[in-house]
Design an enzyme around this catalytic site. Structure first.
Site, PDB file in Angstrom:
ATOM      1  N   GLY A 106     -10.706  13.980  -4.429  1.00 50.00           N
ATOM      2  CA  GLY A 106      -9.889  15.110  -4.025  1.00 50.00           C
ATOM      3  C   GLY A 106      -9.940  16.273  -5.005  1.00 50.00           C
ATOM      4  O   GLY A 106     -10.976  16.567  -5.607  1.00 50.00           O
ATOM      5  N   SER A 107      -8.803  16.916  -5.215  1.00 48.24           N
ATOM      6  CA  SER A 107      -8.758  18.178  -5.953  1.00 48.24           C
ATOM      7  C   SER A 107      -9.071  18.055  -7.431  1.00 48.24           C
ATOM      8  O   SER A 107      -9.256  19.076  -8.105  1.00 48.24           O
ATOM      9  CB  SER A 107      -7.381  18.830  -5.780  1.00 48.24           C
ATOM     10  OG  SER A 107      -7.184  19.206  -4.435  1.00 48.24           O
ATOM     11  N   THR A 108      -9.118  16.822  -7.974  1.00 47.99           N
ATOM     12  CA  THR A 108      -9.498  16.697  -9.380  1.00 47.99           C
ATOM     13  C   THR A 108     -10.926  17.203  -9.610  1.00 47.99           C
ATOM     14  O   THR A 108     -11.273  17.612 -10.727  1.00 47.99           O
ATOM     15  CB  THR A 108      -9.407  15.228  -9.842  1.00 47.99           C
ATOM     16  OG1 THR A 108     -10.200  14.403  -8.978  1.00 47.99           O
ATOM     17  CG2 THR A 108      -7.965  14.741  -9.807  1.00 47.99           C
ATOM     18  N   VAL A 109     -11.749  17.207  -8.557  1.00 55.82           N
ATOM     19  CA  VAL A 109     -13.137  17.676  -8.675  1.00 55.82           C
ATOM     20  C   VAL A 109     -13.198  19.197  -8.843  1.00 55.82           C
ATOM     21  O   VAL A 109     -14.205  19.739  -9.294  1.00 55.82           O
ATOM     22  CB  VAL A 109     -13.949  17.216  -7.449  1.00 55.82           C
ATOM     23  CG1 VAL A 109     -15.347  17.815  -7.428  1.00 55.82           C
ATOM     24  CG2 VAL A 109     -14.044  15.697  -7.422  1.00 55.82           C
ATOM     25  N   LYS A 110     -12.125  19.881  -8.523  1.00 56.04           N
ATOM     26  CA  LYS A 110     -12.145  21.342  -8.581  1.00 56.04           C
ATOM     27  C   LYS A 110     -12.453  21.866  -9.986  1.00 56.04           C
ATOM     28  O   LYS A 110     -13.085  22.909 -10.138  1.00 56.04           O
ATOM     29  CB  LYS A 110     -10.809  21.902  -8.082  1.00 56.04           C
ATOM     30  CG  LYS A 110     -10.580  21.670  -6.586  1.00 56.04           C
ATOM     31  CD  LYS A 110      -9.199  22.129  -6.142  1.00 56.04           C
ATOM     32  CE  LYS A 110      -9.005  21.867  -4.648  1.00 56.04           C
ATOM     33  NZ  LYS A 110      -7.658  22.221  -4.165  1.00 56.04           N
TER      34      LYS A 110
END
Length: 684
Positions: free
Chosen positions: A298-302
């Site tokens: 999820g958004s941790t990859v951002k």
């Protein structure tokens, strides 16, 4: 009449001749047989005789010990008694299998009577009755003085900290063979060499050893020193268990690393199990989810997307990116944001976790560049942490991406990773762009303490330029601000850099994504300006709440606070005060932030907030340092507290500290150590 004596003499001579002939035949037979025994069959008969009174025993070596980085024992081998029987001797002494079985079951009621009766009725010299019994059971069996029943010493694997690091350590079976975890991965090093020694048997078949003894250290397995820190591991497991239970989640993982050398300081999983008795827990509880379970990050990859985009020149640090007022259409699909944002900078995109903003950044990089950048962070490949069953995650080649994949992969959907992969990638942002191989085994040493192998920091590659990683690290500090999604990760005294993640779980049966199944995560590092810890928290299928900022960030906050205090990292004094944050509407987690255990409320907090009247009755933690184990038990009992002891000797440390106000029934953790005069060999 004259011929009568002659005939008698002839008859006597005939009989004598016959006797001599028979004697010669007998002597010839004996000589022939002696020749066969002494010459022709000498070797096989000598071997048969030797086998009857001599035998070669294979001595199982003592498994090596596993230590944490500070020398605390995590897995040891101890000598225990095992019961065996000689059925032949039992019969010679007139005992019946039924009677012996009944007497054995009086001490060992869990024995299978039918199976033991069959073993005792066999025509063998050796059968096992029960392996690894307690000292009390061994003493009771000795008192029975059962014919043909004896005991021998065996090495049994023991895990003194019970559930602590159980998924990482694994366990060994009754024969001392590693089955899971490090016990399996390091089997060849831990088990040592199997040696043989000559032994003799008496007329009853009992084994009598010769006077030659083997050096026990020559066969002992090698000792393993891990990078793991027992104290940090304990706190990580404690906080993870609380979060999974509180939010009624399915499972969870926490990984703590030193971002500068790759040392794995903690690897916690929940649910857990006791490796001393693994059969009491279902197989799912024994899975090391931090390395085996894949999830969409999820958004941790951002943070990785922004760093790579800055390095490639696809975006500028202060560039404003159109977030489409919360909607972005890709073909027949529409990507949504939780809020309607207009034009945001990369920092604001991370702070507000805008999917549309990150999608536009990823699309500006192109499929090939986006794919290669994520591969440089280690996604789609194993970390080689050295644990069995490690998954490599899924990152399909960009040639197989659809247009929707090019828009969703930049914010962590359409790919999968493990918690250890995410921790290694987060460490790369923290340390200035270097992707390091995680170090779990610090060194290997012999039973004599000789260093055999030492694992040092290994650079796998440069994931991103240092300036880009440092720029993103500064951006991530804003995520833990009052305006960011990671405000729950903030704490007094230390600046935090990190990113929340909230991803729907894929539905592998119906296809697409499950409507009410989520992965809540938080990945970050602290202190932000000089990182000492990189921490990843993953909570699988929380039901009470499901966002990473609400579910996972508080776990990050409490683990890193306890770890920083344990490591002696001074406060940087730059973040906002904890109590002010607690009063703010943003912070939903009501559990106290302290380096103490659950249920503990600092007296200073009560006094400053006049909260004592609204809380239940408190009790004061007694001072236990220097007390014996017995005295510590009595004092905590009188204070209406529970106690967990580890080690031997006198109390060397206690948690919580003396004088703290705690809820009655709270548990104290106490470490015992030998007094100094015992350690140095002084005194009587």
């Amino acid at each position: 009449m004259k011929n009568l004596p002659e005939r008698r003499a002839k008859w006597i001579r005939l009989r004598v001749s016959i006797m001599l002939l028979l004697l010669l035949v007998g002597v010839g037979t004996v000589v022939r047989r002696a020749w066969e025994l002494q010459v022709e069959a000498a070797s096989p008969l000598a071997k048969m005789a030797e086998e009857q009174h001599q035998l070669s025993l294979r001595l199982a070596p003592k498994r090596g010990t596993i230590y944490d980085r500070n020398g605390a024992e995590l897995a040891v081998s101890v000598e225990v008694d095992s019961v065996w029987a000689n059925p032949r001797l039992l019969k010679k002494q007139g005992a019946t299998p039924a009677a012996v079985t009944a007497q054995l079951r009086s001490v060992l009621p869990a024995l299978d009577a039918k199976r033991i009766h069959q073993r005792l009725s066999s025509d063998r010299y050796f059968v096992w009755i029960r392996r690894h019994i307690t000292p009390r059971q061994a003493a009771a069996i000795k008192q029975l003085k059962l014919p043909g029943v004896a005991m021998s010493k065996e090495a049994r694997r023991f895990y003194p900290n019970r559930e602590l690091a159980s998924h990482l350590l694994g366990f060994a079976n009754v024969d001392g063979k590693g089955i899971e975890g490090l016990e399996l991965a390091l089997e060849d090093r831990l088990r040592g060499r199997i040696e043989s020694t000559a032994a003799t048997r008496d007329r009853h078949g009992s084994v009598v050893f010769s006077e030659e003894f083997l050096d026990d250290r020559a066969t002992q397995g090698e000792d393993i020193v891990l990078s793991l820190d027992k104290s940090i591991q304990h706190r990580a497991e404690q906080e993870l268990a609380y979060a999974v239970q509180h939010y009624e989640a399915r499972a969870g993982s926490v990984v703590v690393m030193d971002p500068h050398n790759g040392d794995v300081l903690a690897m916690a999983n929940y649910p857990s199990y006791n490796p001393n008795d693994p059969g009491e827990s279902p197989p799912a509880n024994r899975r090391n989810r931090a390395v085996t379970d894949r999830f969409e990050p999820g958004s941790t990859v951002k943070m990785f997307t922004v760093a790579s985009a800055l390095e490639s020149g696809a975006i500028r640090p202060n560039q404003r990116i159109d977030c489409g007022q919360g909607l972005l259409q890709i073909g027949e699909f529409i990507i949504h944001d939780t809020h309607k944002w207009g034009r945001l900078t990369p920092t604001e995109i991370l702070v507000h976790s805008s999917n549309i903003g990150i999608s536009r950044i990823g699309l500006s990089m192109g499929k090939a560049r986006m794919f290669r950048s994520l591969r440089r962070y280690g996604f789609g490949e194993k970390t080689d942490v050295g644990l069995p069953g490690e998954a490599q995650g899924i990152l399909r080649h960009y040639s197989k991406w659809y247009d929707m994949d090019a828009a969703t992969v930049p914010f962590g959907q359409g790919m999968s990773a493990t918690a250890i992969q995410l921790a290694v990638a987060t460490s790369a942002i923290a340390n200035g762009g270097k992707l390091l191989k995680p170090v779990l085994i610090k060194r290997v040493q012999s039973a004599r303490g000789e260093l055999l192998e030492e694992n040092k920091t290994e650079l796998r590659r440069v994931a991103v330029a240092g300036w880009a990683a440092n720029r993103v690290a500064r951006m991530l500090k804003e995520v833990a601000s009052e305006e960011g999604t990671g405000v729950e990760a903030a704490i007094d005294g230390y600046e935090v850099a990190g990113k929340t993640g909230t991803a729907q779980k894929a539905d592998y049966i119906a296809g697409g994504y499950a409507r009410n199944k989520w992965i809540a995560s938080f990945a970050g590092f602290v202190p932000a300006n000089n990182p000492r810890l990189a921490i990843v928290v993953v909570i699988d299928e929380p039901t009470v709440e499901h966002t990473g900022g609400t579910v996972a960030a508080p776990v990050f906050r409490r683990v890193k606070l306890a770890a920083l205090h344990h490591l002696g990292v001074p406060s940087d004094g730059r973040s906002k005060t904890l109590l002010a944050a607690h009063k703010g509407a943003k912070r939903k987690d009501t559990r106290q932030d302290t380096d103490m255990l659950p249920g503990i409320i600092p007296a200073s907090y009560l006094k400053s907030n006049n909260a004592s009247s609204t809380l239940q009755e408190q009790t004061t933690v007694p001072y236990l340092i220097g007390k014996s184990a017995r005295a510590a038990i009595v004092m905590t009992y009188r204070s209406n507290l529970e106690l967990t002891l580890s080690g031997s000797g006198v109390v060397s440390s206690q948690q919580p500290q003396a004088g703290a106000l705690v809820v009655p029934g709270s548990r104290l953790q106490v470490e015992l150590a030998e007094p100094d005069y015992v350690k140095t060999g002084q005194g009587g």
